[in-house]
Design an enzyme around this catalytic site. Structure first.
Site, PDB file in Angstrom:
ATOM      1  N   ASN A  34      -6.189  14.239  -9.547  1.00 50.54           N
ATOM      2  CA  ASN A  34      -6.876  14.830 -10.733  1.00 50.54           C
ATOM      3  C   ASN A  34      -6.428  16.296 -10.944  1.00 50.54           C
ATOM      4  OD1 ASN A  34      -8.608  16.416  -8.953  1.00 50.54           O
ATOM      5  ND2 ASN A  34      -9.715  14.247  -8.529  1.00 50.54           N
ATOM      6  N   ASP A  50       0.905  -1.144  -0.066  1.00 49.28           N
ATOM      7  CA  ASP A  50       0.080   0.046   0.137  1.00 49.28           C
ATOM      8  C   ASP A  50       0.960   1.128  -0.121  1.00 49.28           C
ATOM      9  OD1 ASP A  50      -1.508   2.096   0.636  1.00 49.28           O
ATOM     10  OD2 ASP A  50      -2.391   1.059   2.320  1.00 49.28           O
ATOM     11  N   ASP A  95      -5.268   8.358  -4.398  1.00 48.66           N
ATOM     12  CA  ASP A  95      -5.757   9.689  -3.870  1.00 48.66           C
ATOM     13  C   ASP A  95      -6.521   9.703  -2.557  1.00 48.66           C
ATOM     14  OD1 ASP A  95      -5.689  12.416  -4.060  1.00 48.66           O
ATOM     15  OD2 ASP A  95      -7.317  12.674  -5.797  1.00 48.66           O
ATOM     16  N   GLY A 105      -6.036   2.734 -12.908  1.00 50.90           N
ATOM     17  CA  GLY A 105      -7.458   2.548 -12.149  1.00 50.90           C
ATOM     18  C   GLY A 105      -8.442   3.180 -12.878  1.00 50.90           C
ATOM     19  N   VAL A 106      -9.104   3.936 -12.133  1.00 55.15           N
ATOM     20  CA  VAL A 106     -10.198   4.849 -12.512  1.00 55.15           C
ATOM     21  C   VAL A 106     -10.014   5.417 -14.014  1.00 55.15           C
ATOM     22  CG1 VAL A 106     -11.946   6.579 -12.059  1.00 55.15           C
ATOM     23  CG2 VAL A 106     -11.002   5.147 -10.248  1.00 55.15           C
ATOM     24  N   TYR A 107      -8.933   5.859 -14.297  1.00 57.40           N
ATOM     25  CA  TYR A 107      -8.568   6.416 -15.548  1.00 57.40           C
ATOM     26  C   TYR A 107      -8.272   5.463 -16.690  1.00 57.40           C
ATOM     27  CZ  TYR A 107      -8.523  11.138 -13.698  1.00 57.40           C
ATOM     28  OH  TYR A 107      -8.701  12.447 -13.225  1.00 57.40           O
ATOM     29  N   GLY A 139      -9.662   5.948  -5.262  1.00 57.80           N
ATOM     30  CA  GLY A 139      -8.444   5.018  -5.500  1.00 57.80           C
ATOM     31  C   GLY A 139      -7.120   5.600  -4.456  1.00 57.80           C
TER      32      GLY A 139
HETATM   33  N1  AR6 Z   1      -1.192   1.782  -2.992  1.00 55.42           N
HETATM   34  C1  AR6 Z   1      -0.824   1.442  -4.146  1.00 55.42           C
HETATM   35  N2  AR6 Z   1      -1.607   1.278  -5.260  1.00 55.42           N
HETATM   36  C2  AR6 Z   1      -3.099   1.694  -5.032  1.00 55.42           C
HETATM   37  C3  AR6 Z   1      -3.614   1.747  -3.944  1.00 55.42           C
HETATM   38  C4  AR6 Z   1      -2.876   2.090  -2.905  1.00 55.42           C
HETATM   39  N3  AR6 Z   1      -3.248   2.244  -1.657  1.00 55.42           N
HETATM   40  N4  AR6 Z   1      -4.889   2.010  -4.200  1.00 55.42           N
HETATM   41  C5  AR6 Z   1      -5.021   1.986  -5.573  1.00 55.42           C
HETATM   42  N5  AR6 Z   1      -3.925   1.600  -6.015  1.00 55.42           N
HETATM   43  P1  AR6 Z   1      -6.547   5.056  -9.328  1.00 55.42           P
HETATM   44  P2  AR6 Z   1      -5.901   6.758 -11.873  1.00 55.42           P
HETATM   45  C6  AR6 Z   1      -3.751   1.355  -7.536  1.00 55.42           C
HETATM   46  O1  AR6 Z   1      -7.779   5.031  -9.766  1.00 55.42           O
HETATM   47  O2  AR6 Z   1      -6.350   5.653 -12.446  1.00 55.42           O
HETATM   48  C7  AR6 Z   1      -8.938   9.172  -8.195  1.00 55.42           C
HETATM   49  O3  AR6 Z   1     -10.240   9.589  -7.926  1.00 55.42           O
HETATM   50  C8  AR6 Z   1      -4.694   0.794  -8.372  1.00 55.42           C
HETATM   51  O4  AR6 Z   1      -5.012  -0.549  -8.493  1.00 55.42           O
HETATM   52  O5  AR6 Z   1      -6.236   5.331  -7.692  1.00 55.42           O
HETATM   53  O6  AR6 Z   1      -4.750   7.632 -11.820  1.00 55.42           O
HETATM   54  C9  AR6 Z   1      -8.207  10.481  -8.564  1.00 55.42           C
HETATM   55  O7  AR6 Z   1      -8.768  11.705  -7.749  1.00 55.42           O
HETATM   56  C10 AR6 Z   1      -4.336   1.235  -9.789  1.00 55.42           C
HETATM   57  O8  AR6 Z   1      -3.472   0.241 -10.526  1.00 55.42           O
HETATM   58  O9  AR6 Z   1      -5.650   6.418 -10.016  1.00 55.42           O
HETATM   59  C11 AR6 Z   1      -8.659  10.956  -9.954  1.00 55.42           C
HETATM   60  O10 AR6 Z   1      -9.972  11.299 -10.102  1.00 55.42           O
HETATM   61  C12 AR6 Z   1      -3.429   2.751  -9.642  1.00 55.42           C
HETATM   62  O11 AR6 Z   1      -3.202   2.543  -8.189  1.00 55.42           O
HETATM   63  C13 AR6 Z   1      -8.375   9.454 -10.524  1.00 55.42           C
HETATM   64  O12 AR6 Z   1      -8.833   8.629  -9.432  1.00 55.42           O
HETATM   65  C14 AR6 Z   1      -4.031   4.004  -9.926  1.00 55.42           C
HETATM   66  O13 AR6 Z   1      -5.673   3.762  -9.515  1.00 55.42           O
HETATM   67  C15 AR6 Z   1      -7.150   8.739 -10.958  1.00 55.42           C
HETATM   68  O14 AR6 Z   1      -7.169   7.662 -11.737  1.00 55.42           O
END
Ligand code: AR6
Length: 338
Positions: free
Chosen positions: A23, A9, A33, A118-120, A31
């Site tokens: 974002n 994590d 963030d 992730g979300v993106y 996520g």
């Molecule tokens: N530690 C390590 N990796 C993680 C963790 C963690 N605690 N949590 C999630 N991941 P994402 P994005 C991984 O969705 O795609 C937010 O709402 C996850 O499995 O967090 O850049 C922002 O405000 C994935 O592989 O970020 C933006 O609006 C990766 O981290 C939007 O999401 C990124 O997933 C950004 O989306």
């Protein structure tokens, strides 16, 4: 190790800076963030409000507050559409700008999540490739330890054909060694060793019981002919391959300080992962690799899955340490380098 893939994590990483997949508002989200803001506490959001957002591909820095890191670098990744809307360039910019900011703040260690994956919606395998390529490029000119932090091993879409081939190879040699005929092959080896020992004792019985002046002289003679050391072989091979020291240790994913230690301390014995990393960086053949390992006091063994993976990669001419480390990571084995 300059670039290391870890499963963790990101909010638990004790590094100088962690990177937030934020974002463009920098005002928090889900996520990573969300996890970072929760762990850092409300002061992080307060500081983020003073930054007035961040354009896609850019990066801004704040303190880490309750997190175990000094800084949080916030970057806004691209939203994946179809790969034809500048996603690759923008994601590259996220890593590059974050690393440059970390360098400006004298960070020696930085941890990244897989931004945008992730979300993106950026396809994980491609997101990982952008991360690895950009970080590796940056590390060619900078001394920094960079971690790519992933939640699950599924992020590691090592080419499925390569992975299947390696798994089949492991099955062939490892399972053979461990399951099918271990007792038989082991018994034969032990028997051979026993016979050799018995023969040697028979031929020179007096030497075993009472060392003579002659045997002292022979020992002195043998000691005066000590083989080339690990460091000597390493330096010789670097010369033969017309590489610079830096090219070699960077390709090996080995830290500069460790390289200097190996080079300057004559009896320094590197770890097996480090010795193998140099063999890969120097693109040594299997026999040369075995020779180099032996000089560090190790052997390639079919009893070790990691050794089998490395052996397979050498035999198939795959000297890409990052790819080898991805495979090792996926198999829960220790990576190469330091
Ligand atoms: N530690 C390590 N990796 C993680 C963790 C963690 N605690 N949590 C999630 N991941 P994402 P994005 C991984 O969705 O795609 C937010 O709402 C996850 O499995 O967090 O850049 C922002 O405000 C994935 O592989 O970020 C933006 O609006 C990766 O981290 C939007 O999401 C990124 O997933 C950004 O989306």
């Amino acid at each position: 190790m300059p670039l290391e893939i870890v499963r963790n994590d990101i909010t638990k990483m004790s590094v100088d800076a962690i990177v937030n997949a934020a974002n463009t508002t920098l005002l928090g989200g889900g996520g990573v963030d969300g996890a970072i803001h929760r762990a850092a506490g409300p002061q992080l959001l307060e500081e983020c409000r003073t930054l007035h957002g961040c354009r896609t591909g850019e990066a801004k820095i704040t303190r880490g507050y309750r997190l175990p890191c000094k800084y949080v670098i916030h970057t806004a990744g691209p939203i994946w559409q179809d790969g034809h809307h500048g996603e690759h360039e923008l994601l590259t910019a996220c890593y590059k700008n974050s690393l440059e900011l970390a360098d400006k703040y004298h960070c020696e260690s930085v941890a990244f999540p897989l931004i945008s994956s992730g979300v993106y919606g950026y396809p994980k395998a491609q997101a990982l490739k952008v991360a690895m390529d950009t970080i590796t490029q940056f590390l060619l000119d900078h001394d920094m330890t960079v971690y790519i932090v992933v939640f699950s091993k599924d992020a590691f879409e090592v080419s499925s054909k390569l992975f299947k081939d390696i798994e089949a190879y492991i099955d062939d040699v490892y399972v053979d060694e461990h399951l099918s005929a271990p007792s038989e092959s082991m018994r034969m080896r032990l028997q051979r060793r026993y016979l050799e020992k018995a023969k040697a004792t028979e031929a020179e019985p007096e030497e075993c019981c009472a060392p003579s002046m002659a045997s002292d002289a022979r020992l002195d003679d043998m000691l005066s002919q000590v083989d080339e050391s690990f460091a000597q072989m390493l330096i010789r091979k670097i010369d033969e391959k017309h590489m610079t020291d830096a090219q070699c240790y960077k390709r090996a994913n080995v830290d500069r300080r460790l390289f200097n230690k190996i080079k300057n301390i004559p009896d320094y014995k590197p770890s097996k992962q480090t010795a193998l990393a140099f063999a890969i960086a120097l693109e040594l053949s299997l026999n040369e690799t075995k020779d180099m390992l032996m000089k560090a006091g190790f052997a390639l063994s079919h009893s070790s899955k990691a050794d089998i993976v490395v052996e397979y990669c050498i035999m198939t001419g795959n000297y890409d340490i990052m790819e080898i480390n991805q495979i090792l990571f996926k198999l829960d084995l220790q990576p190469l380098g330091y």
